[in-house]
Motif scaffolding. Structure first.
Motif, PDB file in Angstrom:
ATOM      1  N   VAL A   5     -59.248  54.999 -55.086  1.00  0.00           N
ATOM      2  CA  VAL A   5     -59.641  54.427 -53.797  1.00  0.00           C
ATOM      3  C   VAL A   5     -58.400  53.952 -53.048  1.00  0.00           C
ATOM      4  N   ILE A   6     -57.522  53.284 -53.744  1.00  0.00           N
ATOM      5  CA  ILE A   6     -56.290  52.782 -53.121  1.00  0.00           C
ATOM      6  C   ILE A   6     -55.443  53.944 -52.615  1.00  0.00           C
ATOM      7  N   ILE A   7     -55.293  54.974 -53.433  1.00  0.00           N
ATOM      8  CA  ILE A   7     -54.495  56.135 -53.030  1.00  0.00           C
ATOM      9  C   ILE A   7     -55.095  56.793 -51.805  1.00  0.00           C
ATOM     10  N   LYS A   8     -56.410  56.957 -51.785  1.00  0.00           N
ATOM     11  CA  LYS A   8     -57.061  57.589 -50.633  1.00  0.00           C
ATOM     12  C   LYS A   8     -56.891  56.753 -49.371  1.00  0.00           C
ATOM     13  N   LEU A   9     -57.020  55.441 -49.488  1.00  0.00           N
ATOM     14  CA  LEU A   9     -56.844  54.567 -48.321  1.00  0.00           C
ATOM     15  C   LEU A   9     -55.412  54.626 -47.794  1.00  0.00           C
ATOM     16  N   ILE A  10     -54.451  54.543 -48.705  1.00  0.00           N
ATOM     17  CA  ILE A  10     -53.048  54.568 -48.284  1.00  0.00           C
ATOM     18  C   ILE A  10     -52.710  55.907 -47.628  1.00  0.00           C
ATOM     19  N   LEU A  11     -53.126  57.006 -48.246  1.00  0.00           N
ATOM     20  CA  LEU A  11     -52.838  58.321 -47.663  1.00  0.00           C
ATOM     21  C   LEU A  11     -53.506  58.479 -46.302  1.00  0.00           C
ATOM     22  N   SER A  12     -54.733  58.003 -46.166  1.00  0.00           N
ATOM     23  CA  SER A  12     -55.431  58.094 -44.884  1.00  0.00           C
ATOM     24  C   SER A  12     -54.671  57.343 -43.795  1.00  0.00           C
ATOM     25  N   ILE A  13     -54.221  56.154 -44.116  1.00  0.00           N
ATOM     26  CA  ILE A  13     -53.471  55.350 -43.145  1.00  0.00           C
ATOM     27  C   ILE A  13     -52.159  56.049 -42.789  1.00  0.00           C
ATOM     28  N   ARG A  74     -46.289  70.597 -34.309  1.00  0.00           N
ATOM     29  CA  ARG A  74     -46.751  69.204 -34.263  1.00  0.00           C
ATOM     30  C   ARG A  74     -48.249  69.091 -34.000  1.00  0.00           C
ATOM     31  N   THR A  75     -48.771  69.860 -33.049  1.00  0.00           N
ATOM     32  CA  THR A  75     -50.184  69.755 -32.698  1.00  0.00           C
ATOM     33  C   THR A  75     -51.078  70.126 -33.877  1.00  0.00           C
ATOM     34  N   LEU A  76     -50.767  71.221 -34.535  1.00  0.00           N
ATOM     35  CA  LEU A  76     -51.581  71.649 -35.668  1.00  0.00           C
ATOM     36  C   LEU A  76     -51.459  70.683 -36.846  1.00  0.00           C
ATOM     37  N   TRP A  77     -50.252  70.152 -37.071  1.00  0.00           N
ATOM     38  CA  TRP A  77     -50.092  69.162 -38.135  1.00  0.00           C
ATOM     39  C   TRP A  77     -50.908  67.910 -37.828  1.00  0.00           C
ATOM     40  N   ASN A  78     -50.951  67.496 -36.551  1.00  0.00           N
ATOM     41  CA  ASN A  78     -51.759  66.334 -36.178  1.00  0.00           C
ATOM     42  C   ASN A  78     -53.234  66.572 -36.496  1.00  0.00           C
ATOM     43  N   ILE A  79     -53.715  67.780 -36.213  1.00  0.00           N
ATOM     44  CA  ILE A  79     -55.106  68.120 -36.515  1.00  0.00           C
ATOM     45  C   ILE A  79     -55.339  68.070 -38.025  1.00  0.00           C
ATOM     46  N   VAL A  80     -54.415  68.655 -38.789  1.00  0.00           N
ATOM     47  CA  VAL A  80     -54.529  68.647 -40.252  1.00  0.00           C
ATOM     48  C   VAL A  80     -54.520  67.213 -40.771  1.00  0.00           C
ATOM     49  N   ASP A  81     -53.609  66.395 -40.248  1.00  0.00           N
ATOM     50  CA  ASP A  81     -53.524  64.993 -40.689  1.00  0.00           C
ATOM     51  C   ASP A  81     -54.838  64.259 -40.453  1.00  0.00           C
ATOM     52  N   VAL A  82     -55.430  64.436 -39.271  1.00  0.00           N
ATOM     53  CA  VAL A  82     -56.685  63.752 -38.958  1.00  0.00           C
ATOM     54  C   VAL A  82     -57.818  64.270 -39.843  1.00  0.00           C
ATOM     55  N   LEU A  83     -57.910  65.583 -40.011  1.00  0.00           N
ATOM     56  CA  LEU A  83     -58.973  66.148 -40.848  1.00  0.00           C
ATOM     57  C   LEU A  83     -58.869  65.672 -42.293  1.00  0.00           C
ATOM     58  N   VAL A  86     -59.794  61.906 -42.446  1.00  0.00           N
ATOM     59  CA  VAL A  86     -61.247  61.741 -42.330  1.00  0.00           C
ATOM     60  C   VAL A  86     -61.930  62.199 -43.615  1.00  0.00           C
ATOM     61  N   GLY A  87     -61.454  63.299 -44.192  1.00  0.00           N
ATOM     62  CA  GLY A  87     -62.022  63.776 -45.458  1.00  0.00           C
ATOM     63  C   GLY A  87     -61.836  62.785 -46.587  1.00  0.00           C
ATOM     64  N   LEU A  88     -60.657  62.189 -46.660  1.00  0.00           N
ATOM     65  CA  LEU A  88     -60.406  61.184 -47.705  1.00  0.00           C
ATOM     66  C   LEU A  88     -61.298  59.965 -47.517  1.00  0.00           C
ATOM     67  N   LEU A  89     -61.411  59.499 -46.275  1.00  0.00           N
ATOM     68  CA  LEU A  89     -62.265  58.341 -46.011  1.00  0.00           C
ATOM     69  C   LEU A  89     -63.731  58.672 -46.265  1.00  0.00           C
ATOM     70  N   SER A  91     -64.861  60.776 -48.412  1.00  0.00           N
ATOM     71  CA  SER A  91     -65.079  60.838 -49.861  1.00  0.00           C
ATOM     72  C   SER A  91     -65.250  59.437 -50.453  1.00  0.00           C
ATOM     73  N   LEU A  92     -64.663  58.444 -49.806  1.00  0.00           N
ATOM     74  CA  LEU A  92     -64.852  57.063 -50.263  1.00  0.00           C
ATOM     75  C   LEU A  92     -66.261  56.572 -49.963  1.00  0.00           C
ATOM     76  N   PHE A  93     -66.717  56.853 -48.743  1.00  0.00           N
ATOM     77  CA  PHE A  93     -68.021  56.342 -48.322  1.00  0.00           C
ATOM     78  C   PHE A  93     -69.177  57.144 -48.895  1.00  0.00           C
ATOM     79  N   LEU A  94     -68.940  58.402 -49.227  1.00  0.00           N
ATOM     80  CA  LEU A  94     -70.001  59.225 -49.809  1.00  0.00           C
ATOM     81  C   LEU A  94     -70.086  59.034 -51.315  1.00  0.00           C
TER      82      LEU A  94
END
Length: 101
Positions: A5-13, A74-83, A86-89, A91-94
């Motif tokens: 959980v900690i790893i997922k939160l840190i990576l998401s941030i 940069r644009t595509l990396w930003n999309i990947v970063d957000v996806l 969101v996927g990591l977060l 997985s925490l809530f699901l």
């Protein structure tokens, strides 16, 4: 608190912070942190017998690894970063991981 959980939160941030204009060193740090974090998550998923999640985390570790960079722009990396964030977060809530790490 659970390690995964900690790893997922840190990576998401870290991934969401990548949306800002920052020095290149920050992005290198994120790539290294993502490699280590996803490798750990993949290892834990494999130990639990969740081979699909282990494969996904392994693929993400390869995507973000800092040695052989994948040039997406940069644009595509930003999309990947957000996806990925969101996927990591999600997985925490699901509650994809039910046991302690």
């Amino acid at each position: 608190m659970y390690t995964s959980v900690i790893i997922k939160l840190i990576l998401s941030i870290l991934f969401l912070i990548c949306l800002f204009q920052l020095p290149y060193g920050y992005y290198e740090f994120v790539r290294f942190a993502a490699l280590v974090g996803f490798a750990w998550l993949g290892y834990r998923a494999y130990q639990k017998g969740n081979f699909k999640a282990a494969f996904v985390y392994g693929a993400l570790a390869l995507l973000f690894q800092p040695l052989l960079k994948i040039a997406l722009g940069r644009t595509l990396w930003n999309i990947v970063d957000v996806l990925v964030a969101v996927g990591l977060l999600a997985s925490l809530f699901l509650g994809t991981e039910k046991s302690k790490n």
